[in-house]
Each structure stands twice: as structure tokens, then as C-alpha cells.
Design a protein around this motif. Structure first.
Motif, PDB file in Angstrom:
ATOM      1  N   MET A  27       0.852  -1.181   0.000  1.00 36.74           N
ATOM      2  CA  MET A  27       0.000   0.000   0.000  1.00 36.74           C
ATOM      3  C   MET A  27       0.892   1.236   0.000  1.00 36.74           C
ATOM      4  O   MET A  27       1.833   1.329   0.778  1.00 36.74           O
ATOM      5  CB  MET A  27      -0.891  -0.040   1.235  1.00 36.74           C
ATOM      6  N   SER A  28       0.587   2.201  -0.840  1.00 38.09           N
ATOM      7  CA  SER A  28       1.419   3.401  -0.929  1.00 38.09           C
ATOM      8  C   SER A  28       1.190   4.290   0.290  1.00 38.09           C
ATOM      9  O   SER A  28       0.191   4.188   0.980  1.00 38.09           O
ATOM     10  CB  SER A  28       1.107   4.158  -2.217  1.00 38.09           C
ATOM     11  N   THR A  29       2.129   5.178   0.516  1.00 40.01           N
ATOM     12  CA  THR A  29       2.035   6.058   1.678  1.00 40.01           C
ATOM     13  C   THR A  29       1.684   7.482   1.274  1.00 40.01           C
ATOM     14  O   THR A  29       1.971   8.415   2.010  1.00 40.01           O
ATOM     15  CB  THR A  29       3.366   6.058   2.465  1.00 40.01           C
ATOM     16  N   GLY A  30       1.062   7.644   0.121  1.00 41.46           N
ATOM     17  CA  GLY A  30       0.679   8.972  -0.344  1.00 41.46           C
ATOM     18  C   GLY A  30      -0.335   9.615   0.578  1.00 41.46           C
ATOM     19  O   GLY A  30      -0.973   8.967   1.396  1.00 41.46           O
ATOM     20  N   LYS A  31      -0.490  10.913   0.420  1.00 43.06           N
ATOM     21  CA  LYS A  31      -1.354  11.665   1.313  1.00 43.06           C
ATOM     22  C   LYS A  31      -2.836  11.340   1.120  1.00 43.06           C
ATOM     23  O   LYS A  31      -3.603  11.363   2.068  1.00 43.06           O
ATOM     24  CB  LYS A  31      -1.113  13.149   1.077  1.00 43.06           C
ATOM     25  N   ASN A  32      -3.219  11.030  -0.097  1.00 45.36           N
ATOM     26  CA  ASN A  32      -4.638  10.866  -0.389  1.00 45.36           C
ATOM     27  C   ASN A  32      -5.100   9.412  -0.446  1.00 45.36           C
ATOM     28  O   ASN A  32      -6.078   9.101  -1.095  1.00 45.36           O
ATOM     29  CB  ASN A  32      -4.972  11.547  -1.727  1.00 45.36           C
ATOM     30  N   THR A  33      -4.391   8.518   0.209  1.00 45.88           N
ATOM     31  CA  THR A  33      -4.813   7.116   0.165  1.00 45.88           C
ATOM     32  C   THR A  33      -5.970   6.880   1.123  1.00 45.88           C
ATOM     33  O   THR A  33      -6.079   7.527   2.163  1.00 45.88           O
ATOM     34  CB  THR A  33      -3.662   6.169   0.529  1.00 45.88           C
ATOM     35  N   LYS A  34      -6.807   5.919   0.760  1.00 41.73           N
ATOM     36  CA  LYS A  34      -7.927   5.556   1.609  1.00 41.73           C
ATOM     37  C   LYS A  34      -7.403   4.851   2.854  1.00 41.73           C
ATOM     38  O   LYS A  34      -6.375   4.204   2.812  1.00 41.73           O
ATOM     39  CB  LYS A  34      -8.868   4.591   0.882  1.00 41.73           C
ATOM     40  N   GLY A  35      -8.158   4.948   3.931  1.00 41.45           N
ATOM     41  CA  GLY A  35      -7.769   4.283   5.163  1.00 41.45           C
ATOM     42  C   GLY A  35      -8.426   2.933   5.299  1.00 41.45           C
ATOM     43  O   GLY A  35      -8.522   2.400   6.403  1.00 41.45           O
ATOM     44  N   TYR A  36      -8.904   2.383   4.184  1.00 45.71           N
ATOM     45  CA  TYR A  36      -9.598   1.097   4.248  1.00 45.71           C
ATOM     46  C   TYR A  36      -9.500   0.396   2.904  1.00 45.71           C
ATOM     47  O   TYR A  36      -9.129   0.996   1.903  1.00 45.71           O
ATOM     48  CB  TYR A  36     -11.065   1.303   4.605  1.00 45.71           C
ATOM     49  N   GLU A  37      -9.829  -0.879   2.913  1.00 46.32           N
ATOM     50  CA  GLU A  37      -9.882  -1.662   1.677  1.00 46.32           C
ATOM     51  C   GLU A  37     -11.313  -2.123   1.467  1.00 46.32           C
ATOM     52  O   GLU A  37     -11.979  -2.546   2.412  1.00 46.32           O
ATOM     53  CB  GLU A  37      -8.981  -2.892   1.780  1.00 46.32           C
ATOM     54  N   THR A  38     -11.778  -2.056   0.243  1.00 44.40           N
ATOM     55  CA  THR A  38     -13.122  -2.533  -0.067  1.00 44.40           C
ATOM     56  C   THR A  38     -13.075  -4.046  -0.279  1.00 44.40           C
ATOM     57  O   THR A  38     -12.013  -4.601  -0.538  1.00 44.40           O
ATOM     58  CB  THR A  38     -13.661  -1.851  -1.344  1.00 44.40           C
ATOM     59  N   PRO A  39     -14.222  -4.723  -0.182  1.00 50.11           N
ATOM     60  CA  PRO A  39     -14.240  -6.175  -0.406  1.00 50.11           C
ATOM     61  C   PRO A  39     -13.798  -6.519  -1.830  1.00 50.11           C
ATOM     62  O   PRO A  39     -13.962  -5.723  -2.757  1.00 50.11           O
ATOM     63  CB  PRO A  39     -15.701  -6.545  -0.203  1.00 50.11           C
ATOM     64  N   ASN A  40     -13.263  -7.728  -1.992  1.00 48.38           N
ATOM     65  CA  ASN A  40     -12.771  -8.159  -3.296  1.00 48.38           C
ATOM     66  C   ASN A  40     -13.889  -8.360  -4.310  1.00 48.38           C
ATOM     67  O   ASN A  40     -13.712  -8.092  -5.491  1.00 48.38           O
ATOM     68  CB  ASN A  40     -11.986  -9.471  -3.165  1.00 48.38           C
TER      69      ASN A  40
END
Length: 175
Positions: free
Chosen positions: A1-14
Motif C-alpha cells: 500500500m502506498s504512503t501517499g497523502k490521499n490514500t484511503k484508510g480502508y480496503e473494499t471487499p474483493n
């Protein structure tokens, strides 16, 4: 997972559609008064990262629970402070946690469990509208994890109309 500023704090289901998963999520959403599935997925991701950290610590200690406990003492102390782990639980207990263990520690749920609101949805509204204080400070974020030490300090804001014992919404919640 990237450490960019605008990344989501969660993962959606597959998979977008799995009837059983959707029904389970919807049940938990209504039971805990969550606004949307994003809040639920965020809690799941937080739990996933806790489990990952516990597995990493146990792996580095080659399965020696005491050594892992020592290496992850700050991690375990934080989980105990917010009430996810009990005083007698060790680091291996983290692996058997469920997402409901995290949802129970949200301020919104604690306010409801303490009887300050008649439903989790009402607890959320009281929080967002600024009627609840923790240790004298107004908190408007329902997702805040409550420290065990701060549980006794949750109350209505003294400037809130709900601070009056005779307020109709409050009277309902104490019956």
C-alpha cells in the motif's frame, strides 16, 4: 500500500456482490449506527493491521508469546488502554479479535451503552451536534476510540439543552 497523502484508510471487499457478506455488513451497520459501509471497512482495515502487527511480533519471536509480548509492549499497552484487550490477555489474543471488538470501543457505541442515548443512531446525532463531552472536552467524532480510563468522564455538555434532566429526548433514554 502506498504512503501517499490521499490514500484511503480502508480496503473494499474483493467481490462487489456476495449476499451473505452484504447482509452481515448491513446488520452490523444498523446495530452500531454506522453512517455507511466505509466506516465498517475502515474498522475492518484497522483490525487487519492490528492482526498483522501481532503476527509480525509473534513471528520475530518465533512463536514465543512472552518474547513477543515484551517486544510489542507498547502495542499491547495501547490495545489495553482503549479496552480492546483485557489486563490478562496476551498478544496472541489479538489474532482472535473480531471487528465487533473494535466497534464496541467507538465513542458512539459507548455513549449508547452508558444510556445517554436511546439508540446508536441517536448517540451519533448527540455527538455530531456537540452535546457530548469526554473528560470535559466536547467531542464531535463518533468514531473516536474511548480509553477505558475516560469512560467514566463521558457526559452531556453543560451548555447543551440535553444537560437538563427533564429534556424530552433525555427522559426517553433513561426509562
Amino acid at each position: 500500500m502506498s504512503t501517499g497523502k490521499n490514500t484511503k484508510g480502508y480496503e473494499t471487499p474483493n467481490h462487489p456482490y456476495q449476499g451473505e457478506r452484504i447482509a452481515e455488513e448491513s446488520d452490523l451497520l444498523s446495530r452500531y449506527g454506522l453512517k455507511n459501509k466505509e466506516e465498517f471497512w475502515r474498522a475492518q482495515s484497522e483490525l487487519r493491521s492490528m492482526r498483522r502487527e501481532a503476527r509480525r511480533l509473534l513471528g520475530e519471536a518465533q512463536g514465543d508469546v512472552d518474547a513477543a509480548q515484551e517486544a510489542g509492549s507498547e502495542f499491547v499497552a495501547r490495545l489495553r488502554r482503549i479496552g480492546i484487550l483485557g489486563d490478562n490477555d496476551d498478544i496472541s489474543t489479538v489474532l482472535s479479535l473480531d471487528v465487533t471488538d473494535l466497534l464496541e470501543r467507538r465513542l458512539q457505541t459507548v455513549v449508547y451503552r452508558q444510556g445517554l442515548a436511546s439508540s446508536t443512531q441517536q448517540a451519533r446525532q448527540f455527538l455530531v451536534h456537540g452535546h457530548i463531552t469526554v473528560d470535559g472536552a466536547r467531542v464531535t467524532r463518533p468514531s473516536v476510540k474511548v480509553d477505558v480510563a475516560d469512560e467514566g468522564t463521558i457526559d452531556f455538555d453543560e451548555n447543551s439543552p440535553l444537560a437538563d434532566d427533564l429534556h424530552p429526548e433525555r427522559a426517553e433514554s433513561q426509562e
